[in-house]
Enzyme design. Structure first.
Site, PDB file in Angstrom:
ATOM      1  N   ARG A 170      12.935 -10.280  -6.356  1.00  0.00           N
ATOM      2  CA  ARG A 170      11.544  -9.969  -6.732  1.00  0.00           C
ATOM      3  C   ARG A 170      11.089 -10.945  -7.809  1.00  0.00           C
ATOM      4  NH1 ARG A 170      12.442  -8.096  -2.903  1.00  0.00           N
ATOM      5  NH2 ARG A 170      12.275  -5.692  -2.333  1.00  0.00           N
ATOM      6  N   SER A 220       6.629   0.557  -3.834  1.00  0.00           N
ATOM      7  CA  SER A 220       7.929   0.810  -4.424  1.00  0.00           C
ATOM      8  C   SER A 220       7.871   0.305  -6.085  1.00  0.00           C
ATOM      9  CB  SER A 220       8.996  -0.063  -3.866  1.00  0.00           C
ATOM     10  OG  SER A 220      10.282   0.113  -4.743  1.00  0.00           O
ATOM     11  N   GLU A 290       8.802  -2.865 -10.620  1.00  0.00           N
ATOM     12  CA  GLU A 290       8.777  -4.015  -9.804  1.00  0.00           C
ATOM     13  C   GLU A 290       7.239  -4.388  -9.472  1.00  0.00           C
ATOM     14  OE1 GLU A 290       8.875  -4.032  -4.735  1.00  0.00           O
ATOM     15  OE2 GLU A 290      10.547  -3.268  -5.768  1.00  0.00           O
TER      16      GLU A 290
END
Length: 299
Positions: A170, A220, A290
């Site tokens: 990420r 998410s 995230e």
């Protein structure tokens, strides 16, 4: 303001636009100024004008994995969704930053190119996928990127190789250096169109089954800590279904926070903080988000 001199060049610039119209959570305060460049030249003019006049600049893609605080964003917000051209050359597909990664995956499949199947249900833009090194179902953007074209903070167009992008979980280089992703070229490989599409349809069916796609959400919310899964920890902590204002930890997938109606960005952030505190207390783990969180708190 110098910014509005660009209107004569056909660049539309709006004032005080609620960004909740564009975010997947349906929350977020206003943009002081908002522009949708339609091509690279317009993007360059907007960035140059903002920088030369010391106007704060924020660039957004499809706003799918993003929370904008209720106070909104000062300065100029650029949304790249009109820069969405996708082209093919051999086994490579080049997509502008505003193209949806979903559309890019299906474009590749239509031409019998495999490698982007994992992205068939990711709702973000190509620029966002590069920025976040988006991934799903065992695949990551980094695995298929050949090169990335950017507009640097000094107004220079530059091309990075995959290695130069410093991809990790990420993460990518452009999170650190404020470059604006202009386009990305994906290196794919030939495959059978029907098999590629079947895999994409299967993954989308799994998403439909497992994820709360019926509600607005930012996808998410938390990064996965090494050796742990976020959803089960939230369930064990007794937080699945927990609601703050209109924001609820999803009863379908505990890794998601959904807008059950009338949620604000503050509701989202308060629920995120509550979950982080409880997981820290119970598991001694610091959950990292995230989802990208930007903008000003409400006055």
């Amino acid at each position: 303001m110098k910014l509005f001199d660009l209107v004569k060049d056909g660049i539309e610039i709006k004032k005080q636009v609620p960004l909740s119209k564009y975010t997947f959570t349906k929350t977020g305060g206003p943009a002081e100024y908002l522009a949708f460049p339609q091509n690279q030249a317009e993007l360059e003019k907007l960035v140059e004008t903002a920088n030369s006049n010391q106007i704060p600049l924020t660039v957004i893609g499809n706003a799918s994995n993003l929370i904008i605080r209720d106070g909104g964003i000062a300065g100029l917000v650029i949304i790249l969704t009109k820069m969405n051209k996708i082209t093919i050359s051999g086994s490579c597909v080049e997509a502008q930053a505003g193209a949806r990664i979903i559309d890019t995956a299906f474009f590749a499949a239509k031409h019998g190119l495999s490698g982007l199947e994992f992205a068939a249900g990711i709702p973000g833009s190509v620029g966002g996928a590069v920025f976040m090194n988006a991934g799903a179902y065992g695949g990551e953007t980094a695995e298929v990127i050949q090169t990335v074209k950017v507009l640097t903070s000094t107004g220079e167009f530059k091309e990075y190789s995959n290695k130069e992008m410093q991809f990790s979980y990420r993460h990518s280089l452009v999170q650190e250096n404020n470059d604006v992703v202009v386009s990305a070229t994906f290196s794919l490989h030939p495959g059978q169109k029907n098999i590629i599409l079947a895999e994409m349809n299967y993954l989308n069916a799994l998403r439909q089954y497992k994820q709360p796609l019926e509600y607005p959400s930012c996808g998410s919310v938390f990064k996965r800590p090494a050796g742990h899964y976020v959803g089960p920890m939230i369930i064990q902590a007794g937080l699945q279904g927990k609601q703050v204002g209109g924001a609820q930890n999803s009863t379908k997938h505990a890794g998601f926070i959904v807008n059950k109606g009338g949620a604000t960005a503050t509701d989202y952030l308060d629920l995120i903080a509550l979950i982080q505190a409880k997981i820290k207390e119970q598991f001694r783990l610091d959950l990292q988000t995230e989802v990208r969180i930007i903008g000003k708190p409400i006055d």
